[in-house]
Design an enzyme around this catalytic site. Structure first.
Site, short mmCIF file in Angstrom:
data_model
loop_
_atom_site.label_atom_id
_atom_site.label_comp_id
_atom_site.label_asym_id
_atom_site.label_seq_id
_atom_site.Cartn_x
_atom_site.Cartn_y
_atom_site.Cartn_z
N TYR A 329 0.84 -1.19 0.00
CA TYR A 329 0.00 0.00 0.00
C TYR A 329 0.88 1.24 0.00
O TYR A 329 1.81 1.36 0.80
CB TYR A 329 -0.89 -0.04 1.24
CG TYR A 329 -1.91 1.07 1.39
CD1 TYR A 329 -2.25 1.93 0.34
CD2 TYR A 329 -2.55 1.27 2.60
CE1 TYR A 329 -3.18 2.92 0.49
CE2 TYR A 329 -3.50 2.27 2.77
CZ TYR A 329 -3.81 3.09 1.71
OH TYR A 329 -4.74 4.09 1.87
N CYS A 330 0.60 2.18 -0.93
CA CYS A 330 1.29 3.47 -0.97
C CYS A 330 2.80 3.25 -1.10
O CYS A 330 3.27 2.53 -1.97
CB CYS A 330 0.90 4.29 0.25
SG CYS A 330 1.55 5.98 0.28
N LEU A 331 3.58 3.85 -0.22
CA LEU A 331 5.03 3.70 -0.26
C LEU A 331 5.45 2.25 -0.07
O LEU A 331 6.46 1.80 -0.63
CB LEU A 331 5.65 4.60 0.81
CG LEU A 331 7.16 4.65 0.96
CD1 LEU A 331 7.82 4.97 -0.37
CD2 LEU A 331 7.55 5.69 2.00
#
Length: 598
Positions: A329-331
């Site tokens: 998720y995300c980074l």
């Protein structure tokens, strides 16, 4: 493998990392001065903003054609306003209000109160919207101006205008005027108390709790499970099965370390982790440790080696001879993509699939966050982190709030300080207040290598002396973008299509960076689009994809669970044991563990 409590990461050496001015006498004085300035500006470089305005102003001053066009625009706007004001004043006699010449944008909720359509408030609203519209045209790029400078000039103009909105002034805002009359000023007294509480928290460098109703491990981050591995960077949680049999291939979730992991394990009703377990998946999740200034020299790649790879080793020990569905998720998704590319390059075939949630791999179109990314801004931020050892959560969130200052700054101030109301308690708001820090060296490397230099998709991201390439990934990909994401814009996320030859299923869901992912079945108003591209399919640009992918009402979660099941063994198996004692993986405590509370 040992499930250890892990030592605290070693302190930083005295020498800072290489920089453009390293080696000059008294360099430390310069960096300390810039760090002190950065504390006052919230990490935003005044030099970058000045350069942007100078670039725009010099080119604008030498563009008489643009000046003439804007002069005509201003004259037209003044005339339209005068005609409307005259007609509006006449409405007190005729009873018919004229149509305002300028309408707020669809996402502008400052003027939602119907009272803004009446006198005298509509006159103030229209004067402000006309100025806002004119300045939006005035700060359009002038020929010869660097794009980032034009964008920054428009950004600064927008911030100044947002601050001057009549909705922020109690005597010009009809909602505040009405509430004050109704309550005899009690709303203003409550607002003053709210402001005093927030000021005291800011002076003490403490976060004001957004909610007292949500407690980690009690009613958020409460899915049953066990911590089976811990090192100096992360804990690994194995979740308790909720079905008699499970899919053979486990799921490993890699959250971003820019946030606490329980964004994916909020209240039981909207916990993605709890829902996955209920669908018969064996779920493992990483919980990152919140760094301190002692961790200043943690490198970006440590989150791959001591995070993702260490977790894969542990999951493989608990569920041997099975491939693993990895989800980032995300980074965490960006780092997972890098890890998957290196694994593919080196012949490591432990992954069954890769899922990326609101995660960018190409940063050339990274949206409005690029306003804060150039050599000037990053060097300024590096000096702040060099001095502190970490980027504090408030300094990091400031940039995100400025991107949506109407919603995240001014509207909240009006609500809290003028109407005397605090935000409604919610699990998402409680999670958002539970902030994290970022190690100096890691964040500097991340900003430079990915945001500034875009090394990953340029073939220049080097690990173990050789570049990694996303096209080496051969496992199926499930990629989710969100429609209103201002952190990882969906068109930027979509660009992974250009860099892989794997089967790629792309989902575009309603909502933003967080709300679009936390999209449980039954959530009202949710919709998504989904389409799969085979490795040899011709490329479809994002706008064409949007025009052809039909919208489906409801959550994207069931589609993902079905996608994972279709890429797993056909037969279900008995749930695996907790940990692997023979490999040193023994229970270290119940979920959500110790690191999430740090």
């Amino acid at each position: 493998m040992d499930a250890t409590t892990g030592p605290v990461l070693s302190p930083a050496p005295a020498t800072p990392p290489a920089s453009a001015d390293e080696g000059y006498p008294f360099d430390t004085i310069d960096r300390a001065l810039r760090a002190a300035t950065a504390r006052l500006t919230g990490g935003l470089s005044p030099f970058a903003l000045y350069t942007a305005w100078q670039d725009w102003a010099v080119h604008f001053a030498s563009a008489p054609g643009r000046q003439l066009a804007l002069a005509f625009d201003a004259a037209d706007s003044i005339q339209a306003y005068a005609r409307f004001a005259t007609a509006a004043m006449s409405s007190t006699v005729t009873g018919e209000m004229a149509t305002p010449p300028v309408a707020p944008s669809r996402n502008d909720h400052r003027f939602d109160d119907p009272a803004w359509a009446g006198l005298p408030y509509v006159l103030w609203q229209q004067a402000f919207l006309a100025q806002e519209q004119w300045w939006e045209r005035a700060t359009q790029p002038v020929r010869g101006v660097a794009k980032i400078n034009a964008d920054r000039a428009a950004f600064v103009a927008r911030q100044l205008l947002d601050a001057a909105s009549p909705s922020n002034l109690p005597w010009l805002n009809p909602t505040v005027v009405r509430r004050t009359l109704e309550e005899g000023g009690a709303n203003l007294a409550r607002g003053l108390a709210n402001a005093a509480d927030d000021a005291a928290a800011a002076l003490a460098k403490a976060e004001r709790p957004t909610s007292l109703a949500f407690e980690v491990g009690v009613n958020v981050a409460a899915t049953p499970g066990t911590v089976i591995y811990r090192n100096e960077l992360m804990e690994l949680i194995q979740y308790t099965p909720a079905t008699p049999s499970v899919l053979a291939e486990p799921v490993l979730i890699v959250p971003a370390w820019i946030m606490k992991f329980y964004i994916l394990d909020l209240s039981p009703a909207n916990s993605l982790i709890r829902w996955l377990v209920g669908q018969g998946h064996t779920v493992f999740a990483i919980s990152w440790r919140n760094p301190t200034d002692a961790d200043r020299d943690v490198e970006f790649d440590a989150y791959r080696t001591r995070g993702i790879l260490a977790a894969l080793d542990a999951v493989g020990a608990v569920v041997p001879d099975r491939k693993i569905h990895a989800c980032g998720y995300c980074l965490g998704g960006t780092q997972l993509a890098i890890a998957a590319a290196k694994m593919a390059r080196d012949g490591d075939e432990r992954l069954a699939s890769v899922t990326l949630l609101a995660a960018q791999t190409d940063f050339s179109e990274a949206g409005e966050l690029m306003l804060f990314v150039d050599e000037n801004q990053i060097a300024f931020l590096e000096d702040l982190m060099w001095d502190q050892g970490v980027l504090e959560s408030g300094q990091m969130s400031g940039a995100f709030q400025l991107l949506r200052s109407n919603d995240l700054v001014w509207s909240r101030m009006v609500k809290s300080y003028l109407l005397g109301e605090r935000d409604v308690e919610s699990d998402l708001a409680a999670w958002n207040a539970d902030a994290t820090r970022m190690p100096y060296r890691m964040h500097a490397q991340y900003l430079r290598r990915l945001f500034l230099e875009n090394r990953l998709t340029a073939g220049r991201y080097v690990l173990d002396g050789r570049p990694v390439a996303l096209k080496d990934i051969r496992v199926p990909l499930f990629v989710v973008g969100t429609e209103t994401d201002h952190i990882a814009p969906w068109r930027s996320v979509y660009k992974l299509h250009l860099f892989t030859e794997s089967e790629l299923t792309f989902v575009l869901t309603s909502g933003g960076h967080n709300a679009g992912i936390v999209s449980e079945p039954g959530h009202r108003g949710r919709r998504h689009r989904i389409a799969t591209a085979k490795g040899d399919d011709a490329y479809v640009d994002p706008d064409s994809w949007l025009a052809t992918a039909p919208a489906t009402a409801g959550s994207w979660w069931p589609a993902w669970s079905g996608w994972l099941a279709a890429r797993s063994a056909a037969d279900r198996v008995a749930p695996p044991p907790v940990g692997a004692p023979s490999e040193g993986l023994v229970p270290l405590g119940p979920a959500p563990g110790a690191y999430v509370k740090g």
